[in-house]
Design a protein around this motif. Structure first.
Motif, PDB file in Angstrom:
ATOM      1  N   ARG B  19      56.116 -72.629  82.552  1.00 46.56           N
ATOM      2  CA  ARG B  19      57.239 -72.285  81.677  1.00 46.56           C
ATOM      3  C   ARG B  19      56.783 -71.939  80.263  1.00 46.56           C
ATOM      4  N   TYR B  20      55.602 -72.378  79.881  1.00 42.42           N
ATOM      5  CA  TYR B  20      55.240 -72.339  78.465  1.00 42.42           C
ATOM      6  C   TYR B  20      54.028 -71.479  78.132  1.00 42.42           C
ATOM      7  N   ILE B  21      53.455 -70.804  79.115  1.00 43.76           N
ATOM      8  CA  ILE B  21      52.185 -70.123  78.850  1.00 43.76           C
ATOM      9  C   ILE B  21      52.300 -68.611  78.686  1.00 43.76           C
ATOM     10  N   GLY B  22      53.463 -68.026  79.021  1.00 49.67           N
ATOM     11  CA  GLY B  22      53.579 -66.565  78.937  1.00 49.67           C
ATOM     12  C   GLY B  22      52.648 -65.900  79.938  1.00 49.67           C
ATOM     13  N   ASN B  23      52.098 -64.741  79.569  1.00 50.02           N
ATOM     14  CA  ASN B  23      51.089 -64.035  80.369  1.00 50.02           C
ATOM     15  C   ASN B  23      51.618 -63.402  81.654  1.00 50.02           C
ATOM     16  N   GLU B  24      52.943 -63.388  81.847  1.00 47.31           N
ATOM     17  CA  GLU B  24      53.495 -62.839  83.080  1.00 47.31           C
ATOM     18  C   GLU B  24      53.280 -61.322  83.154  1.00 47.31           C
ATOM     19  N   VAL B  25      53.332 -60.818  84.385  1.00 46.57           N
ATOM     20  CA  VAL B  25      53.276 -59.374  84.603  1.00 46.57           C
ATOM     21  C   VAL B  25      54.412 -58.714  83.806  1.00 46.57           C
ATOM     22  N   ASN B  26      54.082 -57.661  83.101  1.00 41.66           N
ATOM     23  CA  ASN B  26      55.034 -56.881  82.282  1.00 41.66           C
ATOM     24  C   ASN B  26      55.481 -57.558  80.994  1.00 41.66           C
ATOM     25  N   SER B  27      54.940 -58.736  80.687  1.00 44.45           N
ATOM     26  CA  SER B  27      55.245 -59.275  79.356  1.00 44.45           C
ATOM     27  C   SER B  27      54.462 -58.422  78.355  1.00 44.45           C
ATOM     28  N   VAL B  28      55.010 -58.301  77.156  1.00 47.40           N
ATOM     29  CA  VAL B  28      54.464 -57.320  76.215  1.00 47.40           C
ATOM     30  C   VAL B  28      53.604 -57.984  75.145  1.00 47.40           C
ATOM     31  N   MET B  29      52.352 -57.550  75.062  1.00 52.67           N
ATOM     32  CA  MET B  29      51.468 -58.042  74.007  1.00 52.67           C
ATOM     33  C   MET B  29      51.263 -56.920  72.986  1.00 52.67           C
ATOM     34  N   LYS B  30      51.344 -57.280  71.708  1.00 55.02           N
ATOM     35  CA  LYS B  30      51.074 -56.302  70.652  1.00 55.02           C
ATOM     36  C   LYS B  30      50.191 -56.966  69.610  1.00 55.02           C
ATOM     37  N   ASP B  31      49.673 -56.148  68.719  1.00 56.37           N
ATOM     38  CA  ASP B  31      48.883 -56.678  67.616  1.00 56.37           C
ATOM     39  C   ASP B  31      49.857 -57.019  66.483  1.00 56.37           C
ATOM     40  N   LYS B  32      49.908 -58.294  66.130  1.00 60.68           N
ATOM     41  CA  LYS B  32      50.937 -58.676  65.157  1.00 60.68           C
ATOM     42  C   LYS B  32      50.699 -58.059  63.783  1.00 60.68           C
ATOM     43  N   GLU B  33      49.476 -57.661  63.524  1.00 58.24           N
ATOM     44  CA  GLU B  33      49.189 -57.019  62.236  1.00 58.24           C
ATOM     45  C   GLU B  33      49.747 -55.598  62.181  1.00 58.24           C
ATOM     46  N   LYS B  34      50.015 -55.049  63.349  1.00 55.61           N
ATOM     47  CA  LYS B  34      50.400 -53.637  63.393  1.00 55.61           C
ATOM     48  C   LYS B  34      51.900 -53.423  63.550  1.00 55.61           C
ATOM     49  N   VAL B  35      52.668 -54.503  63.543  1.00 57.94           N
ATOM     50  CA  VAL B  35      54.130 -54.324  63.640  1.00 57.94           C
ATOM     51  C   VAL B  35      54.782 -54.752  62.333  1.00 57.94           C
ATOM     52  N   ASP B  36      55.974 -54.215  62.075  1.00 63.99           N
ATOM     53  CA  ASP B  36      56.694 -54.592  60.856  1.00 63.99           C
ATOM     54  C   ASP B  36      57.606 -55.785  61.081  1.00 63.99           C
ATOM     55  N   ILE B  37      58.131 -55.873  62.306  1.00 66.09           N
ATOM     56  CA  ILE B  37      59.141 -56.898  62.565  1.00 66.09           C
ATOM     57  C   ILE B  37      58.772 -57.704  63.795  1.00 66.09           C
ATOM     58  N   ARG B  38      58.829 -59.022  63.632  1.00 61.08           N
ATOM     59  CA  ARG B  38      58.606 -59.892  64.798  1.00 61.08           C
ATOM     60  C   ARG B  38      59.932 -60.545  65.147  1.00 61.08           C
ATOM     61  N   PHE B  39      60.324 -60.343  66.381  1.00 59.47           N
ATOM     62  CA  PHE B  39      61.630 -60.797  66.854  1.00 59.47           C
ATOM     63  C   PHE B  39      61.433 -61.797  67.983  1.00 59.47           C
ATOM     64  N   ALA B  40      61.984 -62.988  67.846  1.00 58.25           N
ATOM     65  CA  ALA B  40      61.917 -63.975  68.931  1.00 58.25           C
ATOM     66  C   ALA B  40      63.268 -63.972  69.628  1.00 58.25           C
ATOM     67  N   MET B  41      63.262 -63.683  70.919  1.00 62.23           N
ATOM     68  CA  MET B  41      64.506 -63.589  71.676  1.00 62.23           C
ATOM     69  C   MET B  41      64.643 -64.855  72.504  1.00 62.23           C
ATOM     70  N   CYS B  42      65.751 -65.545  72.296  1.00 59.05           N
ATOM     71  CA  CYS B  42      65.881 -66.867  72.917  1.00 59.05           C
ATOM     72  C   CYS B  42      67.072 -66.966  73.855  1.00 59.05           C
ATOM     73  N   PHE B  43      66.856 -67.568  74.987  1.00 64.48           N
ATOM     74  CA  PHE B  43      67.955 -68.012  75.850  1.00 64.48           C
ATOM     75  C   PHE B  43      67.906 -69.528  75.800  1.00 64.48           C
ATOM     76  N   PRO B  44      68.929 -70.170  75.238  1.00 62.96           N
ATOM     77  CA  PRO B  44      68.816 -71.607  74.998  1.00 62.96           C
ATOM     78  C   PRO B  44      69.060 -72.450  76.245  1.00 62.96           C
ATOM     79  N   ASP B  45      68.239 -72.242  77.231  1.00 63.44           N
ATOM     80  CA  ASP B  45      68.250 -73.086  78.424  1.00 63.44           C
ATOM     81  C   ASP B  45      66.826 -73.027  78.968  1.00 63.44           C
ATOM     82  N   VAL B  46      66.599 -73.716  80.082  1.00 64.00           N
ATOM     83  CA  VAL B  46      65.242 -73.797  80.597  1.00 64.00           C
ATOM     84  C   VAL B  46      64.768 -72.408  81.072  1.00 64.00           C
ATOM     85  N   TYR B  47      63.469 -72.222  81.096  1.00 64.84           N
ATOM     86  CA  TYR B  47      62.831 -70.956  81.458  1.00 64.84           C
ATOM     87  C   TYR B  47      63.419 -70.286  82.701  1.00 64.84           C
TER      88      TYR B  47
END
Ligand code: SF4
Lengths: 231, 621
Positions: B19-47
């Motif tokens: 539930r806590y490690i990410g890394n799933e197929v099609n999850s998106v990795m970017k270079d945080k230095e190269k983006v202007d906006i970091r957005f955390a999208m939350c569903f407030p329930d379990v994974y």
């Protein structure tokens, strides 16, 4: 036609349990467009069987599963297509054809496995002498939990080899359906034997290889039983 | 390799570390230095719940298509990890980068059901972000709420910097541009909120004041900032074929609730059931093009490797291209070992034919949602399903070999009498009788009729928003009436009755139509330890009752009053398309037991035509 796939599991993938690894590969087969065969019937599923499941928390360089192909695909294409469909921490190492007989697959052919136990912190030091005196015991009794009861078993015959590799402990132990020895259990008895205060949870465990036994008694990595599929 | 936020010890200690490690197929990795906006999208329930939600996948994909934004995911840590994170003061992190949420520009929280509200506080708390919007500093992320519950955001208004009311596809670009613009000019948090307040669909709670009458009802609700709009217009996508769709959805490692490709075929519903909020707020009905859907289906199956695909919409039988898409999926994918999971369909020759192709008849069941037992009651709720239709559909299916039926009902509907309640098991019994009319040698053993009741909860922006609810004891009593009557039925041995918990119903009722003052109950309940309230084993009604008592909040004020025609509702500042006068007309018709035709039979001038698209203009261009 049957094929055997060898893969590595490392990094964060060590937190993915065996059942989920199976699900992962079912989906990966589709993404990679491997021509895998399905069972007949109303809800067909892929013909796929895993050897010697790896526990959560362990990494490995030598995991295996066998599949049935409905049409051939070259080893080279299969490895490339699969690796294009992998996530970080999963890597397909080989894809070979294996004989069609039933006895050629599954848990039954596994004989032994190699492991490394890696101390999590510095300062947990062992020597080859420590290991030698541990192995010089004729009996190493441990309590083994079965579903119904606890019983004492002698694990000494199942430890084939132990030696230091730098600060890590290498071991070759019995694996498969006849006797399957977990490296954690070996380390636990070793620590007890040496009167160390650390516990087996102070180590990382890494599987290096799974072996089958040839008729002449020699051990061979599971993919050594297969042959490369040419394009 | 990424460094995880949690140590090996913790990950091996907690349930389902995946539930806590990410890394799933099609999850998106970017270079945080190269983006202007970091957005955390939350569903407030379990994974497993959050990952099954289509809306999040749509927004995740939409944001990440922008090069200047990196959108990551975050879900509620389960109770085991929650405890560890509090003890060890580990800040909540996003799955992709594993970076603390408090370093992000935005934290977006989707509001899918009221019983996740305490989990919102958990998310903020573990992220080490002040719970109240007014206490946040320039460093804290902007906390945005969205999703269906945002049509009455008032119970949680104090915890959010802003709400996005409506479908995400229309205004997020404008909001993100405003954020960049404000940063470029060196503007403050307040400057940004003022810019945002001018964007359509964006509601900034702190720019409004609520004043109450002596009897506790709302007296006025007006802006206190010149940038704030009088009314917030709910956002609606006009052309469903012009918006993006996540053709590469994230594929979880562990089994989640929705472990398949989900193909959204349309939004909205033409039916106009009077209890249904989705049927009102997603008006007008808008369909997607068949060719687009075919393309998405293939792409998504290929990119995920899923072995199952399902269709998503409110009432799939009303989708004009249903035959086309279902036939395509079966012809194209059935032979490749892909399961086609059908939505519940009106029973007719076509649906029986496709069902027999994709399901094992002996194992699968038919589903009907009459929602009420008597025809009188069904007229009140405007559910166009009649007893004849159910019995005819069930009969056809029984003759085709099916023998399991599920029926869904509601209890506690406005004007419901004891007779109406008793009609529920009687209808179930009639279905069973229909089965036993088939000659013994032609049927498939006994039949199994399972019928369930949930308790009706009045929701904002429905004709029933004026209705009263009942006490917990009364709900339980009603379920007993049904249960008792079931025992009187001829085929009782073939019937099975399930009913939902009553205590959660009352709470949900409070927060569905709650005002700003109810936020203190939420906060108090959270302080008392309430969390994961939608999980029955976690839900603790005693603590909730304590929270009402401690804050001096009267449950009955929110649940037991039938509202008057003139009452100003806390959500009236939102314009959801459907007008209050239409809803009131429907409420009056309901009281008279009059049925209203659906959008395709006859337009009822509900107000949603203002969006200038969808079913309102079908065949008119
Ligand atoms: S305006 Fe008419 S057709 Fe359009 S959604 Fe409302 S009732 Fe239906």
């Amino acid at each position: 036609m049957k094929a055997r796939i060898k893969f590595r599991k490392y990094g964060v993938m060590k937190y993915i349990g065996h059942l989920d690894v199976m699900r992962y590969f079912q989906k990966a087969m589709r993404r990679a467009e491997i021509p895998i065969a399905f069972t007949q019937g109303f809800s067909p599923h892929m013909i796929m069987s895993f050897a010697n499941p790896l526990g959560v928390g362990l990494t490995s360089d030598g995991e295996y599963f066998d599949i049935e192909l409905k049409e051939p695909i070259s080893s080279e294409d299969a490895v490339r297509q699969l690796n294009e469909a992998m996530v970080d921490g999963m890597e397909v190492v080989s894809f070979v054809q294996i004989p069609d007989e039933k006895k050629a697959t599954g848990m039954a052919i596994i004989e032994a496995a190699d492991y490394l136990s890696i101390p999590k912190k510095e300062g947990i030091l062992f020597s080859n002498e420590d290991l030698a005196s541990f192995l010089s015991q004729t009996e190493i009794l441990v309590l083994k939990q079965t579903k119904k009861s606890e019983k004492e078993v002698n694990i000494r015959p199942w430890i084939h080899k132990m030696e230091m590799r730098g600060n890590d402990i290498f071991m070759q132990v019995s694996a498969g359906s006849a006797a399957n020895l977990k490296p954690e259990l070996v380390i636990k008895s070793l620590l007890h034997f040496l009167c160390k205060k650390e516990t087996e949870t102070d180590f990382y465990y890494h599987r290096i290889e799974n072996y089958a036994r040839l008729e002449d008694g020699k051990l061979i990595p599971l993919d050594g039983l297969g042959t490369k599929i040419e394009g | 390799m990424r460094k995880l936020a949690l140590s090996d010890e913790i990950l091996l200690k907690v349930e389902k570390p995946a539930r806590y490690i990410g890394n799933e197929v099609n999850s998106v990795m970017k270079d945080k230095e190269k983006v202007d906006i970091r957005f955390a999208m939350c569903f407030p329930d379990v994974y497993e719940i959050g990952m099954s939600h289509l809306g999040i996948q749509i927004l995740y994909d939409m944001f990440n298509r922008r090069e200047d934004v990196w959108c990551e995911r975050v879900y509620s840590p389960w109770t085991d990890l929650d405890k560890i994170m509090r003890e060890e003061k580990i800040p909540l992190f996003a799955l992709e980068s594993q970076d603390p949420i408090k370093e992000f520009d935005f934290l977006g929280i989707t509001l899918q059901y009221e019983m996740c509200y305490t989990n919102i506080l958990q998310i903020l708390d573990l992220s080490q972000i002040p719970l109240f919007a007014k206490d946040r500093s320039e460093e804290d992320p902007i906390v945005i709420g969205g999703g269906p519950c945002a049509v009455n955001p008032e119970p949680i208004a104090d915890f959010f910097d802003l709400f996005y009311v409506g479908e995400g596809e229309t205004q997020y670009d404008a909001l993100l541009e405003a954020y960049k613009e404000n940063r470029r000019c060196g503007g403050s948090r307040k400057d940004f909120l003022q810019m945002a307040a001018k964007i359509e669909g964006i509601y900034v709670p702190q720019f409004y004041d609520a004043v109450y009458n002596e009897d506790g009802t709302l007296k006025s609700f007006v802006p206190n900032d010149p940038h704030a709009k009088e009314k917030i217009r709910r956002q609606v996508v006009v052309d469903m074929d012009k918006v993006s769709y996540p053709t590469k959805p994230v594929v979880p490692f562990i089994k989640v609730t929705q472990d398949r490709v989900v193909l959204e075929v349309m939004r909205g519903c033409i039916r106009g059931c009077r209890f249904c909020q989705a049927g009102m707020i997603y008006r007008p009905t808008r369909e997607k093009n068949l060719e687009t859907l075919k393309k998405y289906a293939s792409e998504m199956l290929k990119s995920t490797g899923h072995e199952e695909i399902s269709l998503s919409s409110l009432s799939s039988s009303d989708f004009s291209e249903l035959k086309g898409i279902v036939t395509y999926l079966i012809d194209e994918f059935k032979g490749k070992g892909i399961n086609i999971s059908l939505p519940s369909l009106r029973i007719d020759a076509f649906s029986l034919d496709v069902m027999s192709k994709v399901q094992d008849i002996r194992k699968s069941s038919l589903t009907f949602a009459p929602e009420a037992g008597s025809q009188r009651m069904r007229n009140v709720i405007n559910k166009g399903l009649t007893e004849e239709m159910i019995l005819e559909g069930a009969g056809k299916a029984f003759e085709g070999g099916w023998n399991k039926v599920k029926l869904y009902f509601m209890l506690g509907l406005p004007t419901e009498t004891e007779e109406d309640m008793k009609e529920i098991p009687r209808l179930a019994d009639k279905v069973a009788r229909r089965y036993y009319e088939i000659p013994k040698d032609k049927r498939n053993g006994k039949c199994q009729i399972t019928f369930s009741t949930s308790f009706f909860i009045p929701k904002p922006f429905t004709p029933f928003q004026w209705a009263k609810m009942y006490t917990m004891d009364e709900y339980i009593h009603r379920a007993h009436v049904v249960n008792q009557e079931m025992k009187e039925q001829l085929n009782r041995k073939s019937l099975k009755y399930n009913w939902h918990e009553a205590d959660v119903t009352v709470l949900e009722g409070v927060f569905a139509r709650g005002d700003r003052r109810t936020s203190k109950v939420l906060l108090e309940a959270y302080r008392l330890g309430c969390l994961f309230d939608s999980w029955s084993e976690q839900f603790d009604n005693k603590k909730w009752m304590q929270a009402f008592e401690n804050t001096g909040t009267d449950i009955a004020f929110y649940t037991m009053r039938e509202r008057g025609k003139k009452e100003l509702f806390p959500w009236d500042f939102i314009d959801a398309g459907v007008t209050k006068s239409f809803l009131y007309r429907e409420w009056e018709r309901a009281m008279r037991g009059e049925v209203t035709p659906n959008c395709r039979e006859k337009c009822s001038a509900c107000g949603a035509m203002c969006y200038e698209g969808g079913v309102c203009f079908e065949g008119k261009n």
